[in-house]
Design a protein around this motif. Sequence first.
Motif, PDB file in Angstrom:
ATOM      1  N   HIS A  26       6.799 -29.608  22.134  1.00 17.59           N
ATOM      2  CA  HIS A  26       7.784 -28.533  21.843  1.00 17.59           C
ATOM      3  C   HIS A  26       7.068 -27.595  20.965  1.00 17.59           C
ATOM      4  O   HIS A  26       7.760 -26.549  20.435  1.00 17.59           O
ATOM      5  N   ASN A  27       5.827 -27.790  20.468  1.00 17.40           N
ATOM      6  CA  ASN A  27       5.201 -26.910  19.657  1.00 17.40           C
ATOM      7  C   ASN A  27       4.940 -25.491  19.968  1.00 17.40           C
ATOM      8  O   ASN A  27       4.769 -25.297  21.568  1.00 17.40           O
ATOM      9  N   THR A  28       5.058 -24.482  19.407  1.00 18.77           N
ATOM     10  CA  THR A  28       5.369 -23.014  19.941  1.00 18.77           C
ATOM     11  C   THR A  28       3.973 -22.743  20.680  1.00 18.77           C
ATOM     12  O   THR A  28       4.002 -22.038  21.697  1.00 18.77           O
ATOM     13  N   ASP A  29       2.810 -22.958  20.137  1.00 18.77           N
ATOM     14  CA  ASP A  29       1.634 -22.592  20.653  1.00 18.77           C
ATOM     15  C   ASP A  29       1.493 -23.525  21.850  1.00 18.77           C
ATOM     16  O   ASP A  29       0.950 -22.896  22.828  1.00 18.77           O
ATOM     17  N   TYR A  30       2.006 -24.843  22.034  1.00 13.73           N
ATOM     18  CA  TYR A  30       1.722 -25.440  23.191  1.00 13.73           C
ATOM     19  C   TYR A  30       2.499 -24.833  24.181  1.00 13.73           C
ATOM     20  O   TYR A  30       2.134 -24.898  25.419  1.00 13.73           O
ATOM     21  N   GLN A  31       3.588 -24.770  23.966  1.00 14.66           N
ATOM     22  CA  GLN A  31       4.846 -23.941  24.934  1.00 14.66           C
ATOM     23  C   GLN A  31       4.068 -22.681  25.475  1.00 14.66           C
ATOM     24  O   GLN A  31       4.230 -22.260  26.724  1.00 14.66           O
ATOM     25  N   LEU A  32       3.623 -22.049  24.700  1.00 14.69           N
ATOM     26  CA  LEU A  32       2.986 -20.796  25.122  1.00 14.69           C
ATOM     27  C   LEU A  32       1.620 -20.941  26.126  1.00 14.69           C
ATOM     28  O   LEU A  32       1.411 -20.294  27.275  1.00 14.69           O
ATOM     29  N   LEU A  33       0.842 -22.039  25.867  1.00 16.48           N
ATOM     30  CA  LEU A  33      -0.244 -22.511  26.893  1.00 16.48           C
ATOM     31  C   LEU A  33       0.556 -22.953  28.085  1.00 16.48           C
ATOM     32  O   LEU A  33      -0.174 -22.546  29.224  1.00 16.48           O
ATOM     33  N   LEU A  34       1.648 -23.580  28.037  1.00 17.40           N
ATOM     34  CA  LEU A  34       2.279 -23.923  29.357  1.00 17.40           C
ATOM     35  C   LEU A  34       2.780 -22.809  30.132  1.00 17.40           C
ATOM     36  O   LEU A  34       2.666 -22.467  31.343  1.00 17.40           O
ATOM     37  N   SER A  35       3.177 -21.699  29.506  1.00 18.07           N
ATOM     38  CA  SER A  35       3.802 -20.475  29.841  1.00 18.07           C
ATOM     39  C   SER A  35       2.415 -19.880  30.562  1.00 18.07           C
ATOM     40  O   SER A  35       2.682 -19.261  31.900  1.00 18.07           O
ATOM     41  N   GLU A  55      -5.275 -14.654  23.565  1.00 20.49           N
ATOM     42  CA  GLU A  55      -4.913 -13.269  23.165  1.00 20.49           C
ATOM     43  C   GLU A  55      -3.382 -13.236  23.174  1.00 20.49           C
ATOM     44  O   GLU A  55      -2.961 -12.611  21.980  1.00 20.49           O
ATOM     45  N   LYS A  56      -2.731 -13.804  23.851  1.00 21.06           N
ATOM     46  CA  LYS A  56      -1.194 -13.991  23.612  1.00 21.06           C
ATOM     47  C   LYS A  56      -0.945 -14.656  22.294  1.00 21.06           C
ATOM     48  O   LYS A  56       0.194 -14.054  21.668  1.00 21.06           O
ATOM     49  N   ARG A  57      -1.576 -15.650  21.906  1.00 17.61           N
ATOM     50  CA  ARG A  57      -1.244 -16.221  20.728  1.00 17.61           C
ATOM     51  C   ARG A  57      -1.529 -15.384  19.468  1.00 17.61           C
ATOM     52  O   ARG A  57      -0.838 -15.410  18.532  1.00 17.61           O
ATOM     53  N   GLY A  58      -2.839 -14.936  19.746  1.00 18.55           N
ATOM     54  CA  GLY A  58      -3.001 -13.729  18.500  1.00 18.55           C
ATOM     55  C   GLY A  58      -2.202 -12.596  18.392  1.00 18.55           C
ATOM     56  O   GLY A  58      -1.769 -12.250  17.288  1.00 18.55           O
ATOM     57  N   SER A  59      -1.651 -12.306  19.721  1.00 26.34           N
ATOM     58  CA  SER A  59      -0.613 -11.286  19.469  1.00 26.34           C
ATOM     59  C   SER A  59       0.549 -11.593  18.893  1.00 26.34           C
ATOM     60  O   SER A  59       1.023 -10.846  18.023  1.00 26.34           O
ATOM     61  N   ARG A  60       0.983 -12.878  19.144  1.00 30.52           N
ATOM     62  CA  ARG A  60       2.164 -13.383  18.539  1.00 30.52           C
ATOM     63  C   ARG A  60       1.994 -13.592  17.155  1.00 30.52           C
ATOM     64  O   ARG A  60       3.046 -13.364  16.147  1.00 30.52           O
ATOM     65  N   LEU A  61       0.821 -14.043  16.528  1.00 33.79           N
ATOM     66  CA  LEU A  61       0.520 -14.379  15.372  1.00 33.79           C
ATOM     67  C   LEU A  61       0.541 -13.044  14.489  1.00 33.79           C
ATOM     68  O   LEU A  61       1.024 -12.869  13.476  1.00 33.79           O
ATOM     69  N   PHE A  62      -0.104 -11.732  15.197  1.00 34.09           N
ATOM     70  CA  PHE A  62      -0.228 -10.688  14.498  1.00 34.09           C
ATOM     71  C   PHE A  62       1.132 -10.052  14.265  1.00 34.09           C
ATOM     72  O   PHE A  62       1.407  -9.479  13.262  1.00 34.09           O
ATOM     73  N   ALA A  63       2.304 -10.450  15.220  1.00 33.75           N
ATOM     74  CA  ALA A  63       3.449  -9.788  14.887  1.00 33.75           C
ATOM     75  C   ALA A  63       4.154 -10.479  13.962  1.00 33.75           C
ATOM     76  O   ALA A  63       4.930  -9.820  13.192  1.00 33.75           O
ATOM     77  N   ARG A  64       4.174 -11.707  13.942  1.00 32.66           N
ATOM     78  CA  ARG A  64       4.694 -12.556  12.855  1.00 32.66           C
ATOM     79  C   ARG A  64       4.166 -12.238  11.648  1.00 32.66           C
ATOM     80  O   ARG A  64       5.189 -12.056  10.652  1.00 32.66           O
ATOM     81  N   SER A  65       2.968 -12.165  11.333  1.00 29.26           N
ATOM     82  CA  SER A  65       2.444 -11.589  10.117  1.00 29.26           C
ATOM     83  C   SER A  65       2.590 -10.520   9.643  1.00 29.26           C
ATOM     84  O   SER A  65       2.928 -10.139   8.373  1.00 29.26           O
ATOM     85  N   ARG A  66       2.773  -9.300  10.665  1.00 33.28           N
ATOM     86  CA  ARG A  66       3.468  -8.128  10.387  1.00 33.28           C
ATOM     87  C   ARG A  66       4.788  -8.051   9.669  1.00 33.28           C
ATOM     88  O   ARG A  66       5.149  -7.371   8.944  1.00 33.28           O
ATOM     89  N   LYS A  67       5.659  -8.976  10.539  1.00 34.95           N
ATOM     90  CA  LYS A  67       7.236  -9.093  10.183  1.00 34.95           C
ATOM     91  C   LYS A  67       7.249  -9.507   8.854  1.00 34.95           C
ATOM     92  O   LYS A  67       7.987  -9.083   8.110  1.00 34.95           O
ATOM     93  N   THR A  68       6.306 -10.805   8.574  1.00 34.34           N
ATOM     94  CA  THR A  68       6.327 -11.180   7.079  1.00 34.34           C
ATOM     95  C   THR A  68       6.019 -10.350   6.006  1.00 34.34           C
ATOM     96  O   THR A  68       6.606 -10.181   4.822  1.00 34.34           O
ATOM     97  N   MET A  69       5.218  -9.373   6.378  1.00 29.40           N
ATOM     98  CA  MET A  69       4.416  -8.351   5.381  1.00 29.40           C
ATOM     99  C   MET A  69       5.368  -7.310   4.987  1.00 29.40           C
ATOM    100  O   MET A  69       5.427  -6.895   3.935  1.00 29.40           O
ATOM    101  N   SER A  70       6.121  -7.258   6.009  1.00 33.59           N
ATOM    102  CA  SER A  70       7.269  -5.906   5.818  1.00 33.59           C
ATOM    103  C   SER A  70       8.482  -6.365   5.153  1.00 33.59           C
ATOM    104  O   SER A  70       9.374  -5.616   4.815  1.00 33.59           O
ATOM    105  N   GLY A  71       8.574  -7.807   4.986  1.00 34.25           N
ATOM    106  CA  GLY A  71       9.848  -8.344   4.134  1.00 34.25           C
ATOM    107  C   GLY A  71      10.986  -8.464   5.033  1.00 34.25           C
ATOM    108  O   GLY A  71      11.739  -8.766   4.554  1.00 34.25           O
ATOM    109  N   ASN A  72      10.756  -8.567   6.431  1.00 37.11           N
ATOM    110  CA  ASN A  72      11.853  -8.899   7.348  1.00 37.11           C
ATOM    111  C   ASN A  72      11.900 -10.151   7.579  1.00 37.11           C
ATOM    112  O   ASN A  72      11.072 -11.224   7.871  1.00 37.11           O
TER     113      ASN A  72
END
Length: 94
Positions: free
Chosen positions: A6-15, A77-94
Motif C-alpha cells: 500500500h506504499n505510495t511508491d509501490y502503488q505508483l510502480l504497479l500503475s 520519472e513519475k516518482r520524481g515528478s510526484r516528489l518534486f511537486a510534493r516538495s514544492r508544496k511543502t516549500m510554499s507552506g501549503n
Amino acid sequence: MSRSTHNTDYQLLLSVLKTARKRMGVSQVELAERLRNTQTFVSKCERGERRIDAVELVEFAEALDIAPQDLLKEYLEKRGSRLFARSRKTMSGN
C-alpha cells in the motif's frame, strides 16, 4: 523503507506496470500466458495483493516486450515528478 503493497511508491510502480500492459494491448490473460502463470496471479500483482520482486518485475517487462530499464525509467520519472511537486508544496507552506 516500507515493504507494504500500500506504499505510495509501490502503488505508483504497479500503475506504471498496468499502464504499460494496456499500452501494449495485452490482456491479463495474455500476459499470464506469456509468464506461464495464471490470470489470477497477474490480477493480484496489479492490485497489490501480491508483491512483485525485482526478478518478477524484469519478467513482466520482458513479457510485455519492454526493456526493464525503460519500465523503471518511466517509474522513476513519475516518482520524481510526484516528489518534486510534493516538495514544492511543502516549500510554499501549503
